[in-house]
Design an enzyme around this catalytic site. Structure first.
Site, PDB file in Angstrom:
ATOM      1  N   SER A  94      33.767 -56.879  21.984  1.00  0.00           N
ATOM      2  CA  SER A  94      33.038 -58.097  21.321  1.00  0.00           C
ATOM      3  C   SER A  94      34.001 -58.521  20.247  1.00  0.00           C
ATOM      4  O   SER A  94      33.878 -59.575  19.804  1.00  0.00           O
ATOM      5  CB  SER A  94      31.917 -57.966  21.330  1.00  0.00           C
ATOM      6  N   SER A 130      33.987 -52.011  21.861  1.00  0.00           N
ATOM      7  CA  SER A 130      34.169 -53.401  21.372  1.00  0.00           C
ATOM      8  C   SER A 130      35.481 -53.483  20.297  1.00  0.00           C
ATOM      9  O   SER A 130      35.703 -54.453  19.826  1.00  0.00           O
ATOM     10  CB  SER A 130      32.965 -54.020  20.679  1.00  0.00           C
ATOM     11  N   LYS A 168      34.439 -59.049  11.000  1.00  0.00           N
ATOM     12  CA  LYS A 168      33.832 -59.589  12.222  1.00  0.00           C
ATOM     13  C   LYS A 168      32.463 -60.314  11.993  1.00  0.00           C
ATOM     14  O   LYS A 168      31.789 -59.783  10.893  1.00  0.00           O
ATOM     15  CB  LYS A 168      33.590 -58.297  13.227  1.00  0.00           C
TER      16      LYS A 168
END
Lengths: 321, 563
Positions: free
Chosen positions: B214, B238, B139
């Site tokens: 996210s 997330s 990420k």
């Protein structure tokens, strides 16, 4: 605390402690130690504290003391005029030049720091072992030192001077550990050595005299090897150039003359060389003893033991009649 | 060997369960640096020949019941495939699917080089780490030294950190290959990746829908097999919510289990780095690889990391009720009216499945459950208002020059931050300001304590708590973009876990209506602090015994695969 001097002394003690611990140099001018104070007054008998005022811009302990005393009197004056409502919670600046506190420029609003507990720093848990370890490793702190010096019989003035600076205290402690008398060591340090340090702008760790040699010096005077006056001369040399007491005594042939016969010879020599003064003395000018003593001392290159010198001189002077 | 699993409407299915290629857990996973994995084939247990005539293929698309990490290792060491071949096949699929998904903000150009280097080492019979040849997506709010790391924000556009996050460093030390940086909602603030300054990622199950957020890019990448596993971050759900939306496994460790060094901070008391995989085993092995105390993160735990990889016992070794005695609590407040019927039904089916495995599943009430959402948003916003102040255009990141310092700060932030980030900074600043701190921040922390205690009490009575990971399956792109509160409401299932710092595992358990093949629904399992072992053990058994266990999105379902 109740007044400026208390606070200033307290701050000075904090400075002493952090220097002793070696955790800070405690220099206010460098900002290593900072002092903001809060002052409030209340009428005698009132339990509730008055409004407190913060004072900033204090750069020396003396400023701390004077600022607090000024602020106390300012607030008391307002009280006495019935204007105590004018004392507001604010931050004032100490103005060194004007010797007073003034209101800081008013800001637009409250300083809002928006503090919250920092999540990236978890709580620190100190084990008892850790605490004990620190405790056992503490050096002798100023308060303990002062008490110890007091017990030695030193005067308060000596105690405060010696304990104020850790290095001076250590110098002193090393000197007496070598057997020197505490009072004598204190005197030497506080007078001649301190004067030299001040003149040359050196600290005690920078002078070339070692505590061992100071102890040696004191011992040499005590056992009569050299006179006190010679001692002072040697001291100066040791401070400036280092070396050993024994070495200097030998090198400069400074051993005190304590043999009465030798002194007698010198006395007779001087007396015989100064017949006019001798007559004057015999006719009543007894002050001339000092003159003779000086001449004899000069002849002996300062090495004659003064007490013995004067004793024998007086004998000789009063003998012939 | 059969496992008989009864479906809720009384169909009996004979399930040939694919054997894991390793039966004994690799013994030396806890000694990563020194010994290679010892793999032993249990040759007496083979798939029933009448149902399977397919040899072990070289296909890189493995079905869910196999650990990609373990089978990669097996294939490489037995020379059935080279690391370069493996990497090439993943990269090909990545290139093919990226125009539809946009999971990545950056794809590494060093993947094949690293794979070839690994092949050289293998040829020389040198030791290779347990993650050798494993393709990992990371990420973009996790720092990687030779790749840009933007946190999905314009303020860090073009920024390349001078160091690797600890989790990334560990993966590389164990032989993993970072295939690229994945898309996210800016600074982790969001549930769909629509908050990214650069692009919106699509859900591989239906590209008109969101992948969740996210960590939407990381979830989509694993779901579409663009990478084998991936790293995400979880502050309020997330990792878990996108895992649910994308039909992959998402693992959120206990707070402190994994070092946060190198994770760009959003809310420091809530953030964790988490793992995505196509199987519980992969998520667990990856977690083991990145876990452990780090002196660069004062909040990382000094607790020993248990051998998380040893939970993955072959199903064939299990008795008929392998989870007998396990007490599971189904959180009552998570099956209320606000939850889609497709989700509730999948969760209830999952509960039945767990009962079939021997668990006792009872409903447990956590009355403070609904308080978690407002408490979370107050705390997270407040902490973010402090953490994001470092993006001032001076230290790093993009600067809008100005004549005066304050203007520079304001202009750099105005230009660099997106609207959701600004919204949360403003909220947090307000909640911390003088006069409001007690009413908001302090209260929220008090609520947090209540929630923590209620979870602890529930976990004293139960081994694991279960709930959905989200109140719905993936919704359409654009559907909640203009309604932040509606988006926030979707976090209800996940935020309490972050407030309590607990570990949680999400694994796909069923489908809801939507898309061409249905939309996956994830089951969330919540464990006691530092009890990832139990979660992984239970999750693995649940997964391996689930019929229709293959969660492969239609986007890639046409590829050749073993069954």
């Amino acid at each position: 605390m109740r007044n400026g001097i208390e606070a200033a002394e307290y701050a000075a003690e904090i400075q002493r402690v952090v220097r002793y611990l070696g955790v800070s140099n405690g220099n206010m001018q460098e900002g290593s130690l900072r002092c903001d104070v809060n002052v409030s007054v209340r009428p005698i008998g009132q339990l509730q504290f008055g409004t407190k005022v913060e004072i900033k811009n204090l750069n020396a302990f003396s400023a701390v003391s004077r600022a607090i005393d000024y602020e106390i009197s300012r607030q008391v004056l307002l009280h006495s005029q019935g204007q105590d409502k004018e004392i507001v919670q604010e931050t004032r600046l100490w103005e060194e030049g004007a010797q007073k506190t003034v209101t800081m420029r008013k800001k637009e609003g409250l300083s809002d720091y928006r503090y919250f507990p920092e999540p990236d720093l978890p709580g620190v848990f100190l084990t008892q072992d850790y605490v004990d370890g620190i405790h056992n490793s503490l050096p002798e702190l100023p308060e303990m030192k002062r008490r110890r010096y007091e017990k030695m019989g030193l005067s308060m003035q000596d105690v405060l001077f010696l304990a104020n600076d850790m290095n001076v205290a250590e110098f002193f402690d090393t000197t007496i550990k070598k057997g020197a008398d505490a009072k004598l060591a204190a005197n030497w340090i506080m007078s001649d050595i301190a004067a030299y340090m001040k003149n040359e702008e050196l600290s005690i760790t920078e002078v070339k005299l070692s505590p061992q040699e100071l102890a040696e010096l004191i011992a040499s005077i005590k056992d009569g090897t050299i006179s006190g006056k010679i001692g002072k001369q040697i001291l100066f040399e040791l401070l400036a150039k280092g070396g050993t007491v024994k070495g200097l005594i030998e090198e400069k042939d400074l051993v005190q003359i304590v043999d009465p016969a030798e002194i007698e010879k010198m006395v007779e020599k001087v007396l015989s060389e100064n017949p006019k003064q001798l007559d004057q003395y015999r006719s009543g000018k007894t002050k001339l003893q000092g003159y003779f003593a000086g001449q004899i001392m000069k002849l002996s290159k300062g090495k004659a033991n003064p007490g013995l010198l004067n004793k024998i001189l007086l004998e000789k002077l009063n003998a012939k009649s | 060997m059969y496992i008989v699993v009864s479906h809720c409407n009384s169909h009996f299915w004979l399930q040939r369960v694919k054997m894991l290629s390793t039966l004994q857990p690799p013994r030396s996973l806890s000694h990563f640096r020194t010994k290679p994995l010892l793999l032993r084939r249990h040759t007496s247990l083979k798939p029933l020949s009448s149902l399977s005539s397919q040899p072990v293929t070289h296909s890189t698309l493995t079905d869910q019941s196999q650990s990609q990490i373990l089978s990669t290792r097996d294939s490489l060491l037995s020379r059935q495939i080279t690391a370069a071949e493996l990497a090439e096949s993943f990269l090909a699929r990545l290139r093919r699917t990226e125009p539809h998904l946009r999971s990545f903000l950056h794809v590494s150009d060093a993947v094949l080089t690293q794979a070839r280097d690994l092949d050289d080492k293998l040829r020389r019979n040198e030791e290779v780490g347990p993650l050798a040849g494993v393709l990992v997506a990371v990420k973009d709010n996790i720092c990687t030294a030779e790749m840009p790391s933007t946190a999905g924000s314009r303020v860090l556009e073009g920024y390349t950190p001078p160091y690797d996050a600890t989790a990334v460093r560990k993966i590389k030390e164990l032989g993993g290959i970072v295939v690229g940086k994945t898309n996210l909602d800016e600074f982790g603030m969001g549930s769909t990746t629509e908050g990214s300054a650069f692009q919106v990622t699509a859900n591989p199950w239906d590209t008109t829908r969101v992948p969740g957020g996210s960590s939407g890019g990381s979830a989509a990448a694993v779901s579409a097999r663009q990478s084998m596993v991936s790293l995400g971050s979880d502050t309020g759900g997330s990792v878990r919510q996108p895992a649910s939306f994308c039909g992959v496994v998402g693992l959120k460790p206990t707070y402190g289990r994994v070092s946060r060094f190198g994770l760009m901070a959003y809310a420091s008391s809530l953030d964790v780095i988490g793992c995505f995989g196509t199987s519980v085993a992969d998520a667990g092995i990856l977690l083991h690889a990145i876990s452990g105390h780090d002196r660069l993160d004062a909040t990382s735990s000094k607790r020993e990391v248990p051998d998380l990889a040893s939970q993955f016992v072959s199903i064939s070794l299990l008795q008929s009720k392998p989870l007998k005695g396990l007490k599971i609590g189904l959180i009552r407040e998570t099956l209320d009216d606000g939850v889609d019927i497709g989700v509730t039904s999948a969760i209830r089916t999952a509960a039945l499945h767990l009962e079939e495995l021997g668990c006792s599943v009872t409903e447990v009430s956590l009355p403070s459950f609904s308080l978690g959402l407002p408490a979370y948003y107050v705390i997270a916003s407040s902490e973010s208002s402090s953490n994001l102040s470092r993006y001032d255009g001076l230290r790093y990141g993009n600067q809008v020059a100005a004549d005066e310092l304050n203007s520079q700060y304001m202009d750099s932030r105005a230009k660099g931050f997106g609207s959701e980030v600004k919204r949360r900074i403003l909220t947090g600043t307000y909640a911390l300001s003088a006069g409001y701190y007690d009413a908001y921040y302090k209260r929220a922390q008090q609520v947090r304590t209540i929630i923590r205690k209620s979870f602890k009490a529930a976990l004293d009575e139960h081994d694991i708590l279960i709930s959905p990971a989200a109140p719905s399956a993936a919704y359409k792109i654009g559907e909640k973009k203009n309604d932040p509160l509606a988006m926030y409401a979707g976090d209800i299932m996940t935020v309490n876990v972050n407030l309590a710092g607990l570990p949680a595992l999400v694994l796909p358990c069923g489908y809801a209506e939507g898309g061409s093949a249905g939309l996956p629904v994830g089951l969330q399992m919540i464990g006691a602090a530092f009890d990832e072992e139990k979660l992984l053990g239970v999750g693995h058994i649940f997964e391996q015994t689930l019929q229709n266990c293959r969660f492969v999105p239609p986007l890639i379902a046409d590829e050749d695969k073993p069954c």
